[in-house]
Scaffold this active site. Structure first.
Site, PDB file in Angstrom:
ATOM      1  N   ASP A  10     -23.567  27.640   1.377  1.00  0.00           N
ATOM      2  CA  ASP A  10     -24.340  26.661   1.537  1.00  0.00           C
ATOM      3  C   ASP A  10     -24.564  26.374   3.130  1.00  0.00           C
ATOM      4  O   ASP A  10     -23.696  26.883   3.693  1.00  0.00           O
ATOM      5  CB  ASP A  10     -24.109  25.480   0.852  1.00  0.00           C
ATOM      6  N   SER A  11     -25.603  25.412   3.374  1.00  0.00           N
ATOM      7  CA  SER A  11     -25.723  25.100   4.581  1.00  0.00           C
ATOM      8  C   SER A  11     -24.557  24.354   4.937  1.00  0.00           C
ATOM      9  O   SER A  11     -24.223  24.097   6.305  1.00  0.00           O
ATOM     10  CB  SER A  11     -27.132  24.096   4.798  1.00  0.00           C
ATOM     11  N   CYS A  73     -27.020  26.982  -2.672  1.00  0.00           N
ATOM     12  CA  CYS A  73     -27.728  26.040  -1.846  1.00  0.00           C
ATOM     13  C   CYS A  73     -29.444  26.295  -2.597  1.00  0.00           C
ATOM     14  O   CYS A  73     -29.932  27.450  -2.687  1.00  0.00           O
ATOM     15  CB  CYS A  73     -27.883  26.544  -0.475  1.00  0.00           C
ATOM     16  N   GLU A 152     -22.521  14.721   4.427  1.00  0.00           N
ATOM     17  CA  GLU A 152     -21.649  15.697   5.183  1.00  0.00           C
ATOM     18  C   GLU A 152     -21.152  14.595   5.893  1.00  0.00           C
ATOM     19  O   GLU A 152     -19.988  14.883   6.477  1.00  0.00           O
ATOM     20  CB  GLU A 152     -22.925  16.305   6.192  1.00  0.00           C
ATOM     21  N   CYS A 184     -30.124  19.719  -5.223  1.00  0.00           N
ATOM     22  CA  CYS A 184     -29.663  19.980  -3.945  1.00  0.00           C
ATOM     23  C   CYS A 184     -28.032  19.814  -4.305  1.00  0.00           C
ATOM     24  O   CYS A 184     -27.714  19.009  -5.038  1.00  0.00           O
ATOM     25  CB  CYS A 184     -29.755  18.911  -3.081  1.00  0.00           C
ATOM     26  N   HIS A 186     -25.617  19.294  -2.589  1.00  0.00           N
ATOM     27  CA  HIS A 186     -24.914  18.098  -2.029  1.00  0.00           C
ATOM     28  C   HIS A 186     -25.026  16.811  -2.771  1.00  0.00           C
ATOM     29  O   HIS A 186     -24.153  15.809  -2.708  1.00  0.00           O
ATOM     30  CB  HIS A 186     -25.554  17.534  -0.793  1.00  0.00           C
TER      31      HIS A 186
HETATM   32  N1  DGL Z   1     -27.088  22.028  -0.312  1.00  0.00           N
HETATM   33  C1  DGL Z   1     -28.596  22.252   0.159  1.00  0.00           C
HETATM   34  C2  DGL Z   1     -29.330  22.448  -1.081  1.00  0.00           C
HETATM   35  O1  DGL Z   1     -28.804  22.544  -2.182  1.00  0.00           O
HETATM   36  C3  DGL Z   1     -29.188  22.009   1.423  1.00  0.00           C
HETATM   37  C4  DGL Z   1     -28.861  20.972   2.048  1.00  0.00           C
HETATM   38  C5  DGL Z   1     -29.668  21.016   3.403  1.00  0.00           C
HETATM   39  O2  DGL Z   1     -29.059  21.783   4.264  1.00  0.00           O
HETATM   40  O3  DGL Z   1     -30.693  20.255   3.675  1.00  0.00           O
HETATM   41  O4  DGL Z   1     -30.532  22.686  -1.029  1.00  0.00           O
END
Ligand code: DGL
Length: 274
Positions: A10-11, A73, A152, A184, A186
């Site tokens: 993931d990012s 991600c 984050e 997402c 996150h």
């Molecule tokens: N967690 C990521 C997603 O599911 C990306 C979040 C990001 O870096 O903007 O899209």
């Protein structure tokens, strides 16, 4: 082959919400996680940049010797999954389809909200997939760009999380959806906040559990399930590991004790030498 690891990226820390589900469903598997903390967030970047970042992360994990790759991600899955699937010699799993299937099966009113980063919402991928499963589903989507930095930074219980959730979710709430997809990885960290804004009658869907099931089925089908009782977990980041360790340990509910930092240079080497 069955002793190789599963690679997950993931990012940033968000993909750990998927990692957690995979590790609890498949405790015998070795897992390698990469968080591209040097370049998070991906969500506001161009399709080209996101595709390149995702490809570099995937290549990095491939060099670690993996039997299956999970793109944990959404925005990377939205832009780079078809390319990586085509080019990679191993099974590749994204997080969008599992979440879409779950949402389509739980909605009763066929009014579904989708929240995600700007890139994911702009791609229209959720709407397309949902409508492909059931053309009668009405999708109301909204980009929530500040949610990723809030997670984050470990601010998921801070007032700022509530303020932004109220603001971002207003339209979706007014649209009277019965299901909300957290598009997402996150966002499950903000689930309590999101639930308190949306109300308990709205079903919240995120793809972690479903993705883990897809991984298990695929490994079973390919005869690649590990026979170990307990697998090892390794973590890599592309920049300072401190906040990854702090927030990541909270997400996993256990201490991450060792994280290796990969230099961007390594990516470039891999990229040009492959
Ligand atoms: N967690 C990521 C997603 O599911 C990306 C979040 C990001 O870096 O903007 O899209």
């Amino acid at each position: 082959m069955r002793n190789l690891s599963i690679g997950i990226f993931d990012s940033g820390v968000g993909g750990l919400t998927v990692f957690k589900e995979i590790s609890s469903l498949l405790p015998g598997e070795n897992l390698i996680y990469l968080g591209d903390t040097a370049r998070v967030p991906y969500g506001g970047k161009s399709a080209q940049a996101i595709t390149r970042y995702a490809l570099e992360c995937a290549l990095f994990l491939l060099t670690k010797g993996i039997k299956l790759l999970v793109i944990a991600c959404n925005v990377s899955s939205a832009y780079a999954l078809p390319l990586i699937k085509r080019r990679f010699p191993i099974p590749v799993v994204g997080v969008i389809e599992p979440g879409v299937r779950e949402a389509a099966s739980v909605t009763r009113s066929k009014r579904v909200g989708v929240i995600g980063t700007k890139g994911t919402i702009r791609s229209g991928v959720y709407e397309n997939y949902l409508k492909r499963i059931d053309p009668e589903i009405v999708v109301i989507s909204k980009a929530c760009p500040l949610f990723v930095p809030i997670v984050e930074e470990g601010l998921e219980s801070d007032e700022i999380a509530y303020i932004m959730a109220e603001r971002y979710l207003k339209e979706i709430k007014e649209a009277d959806v019965d299901t909300l997809v957290l598009g997402c990885t996150h966002y499950p960290v903000l689930e309590n906040v999101i639930r308190s804004v949306m109300g308990s009658h709205v079903k919240i869907v995120h793809s972690g559990k479903e993705t883990a099931k897809v991984v298990k089925d695929l490994l079973e089908k390919e005869n690649l399930l590990s026979r170990r009782r307990k697998g090892e977990h390794r973590y890599f980041v592309t920049d300072l590991p401190e906040s990854f360790i702090e927030t990541g340990s909270r997400i996993l509910g256990r201490k991450i004790d060792s994280v290796k930092c990969v230099k961007q240079m390594d990516f470039r080497y891999i990229f040009f030498s492959s």
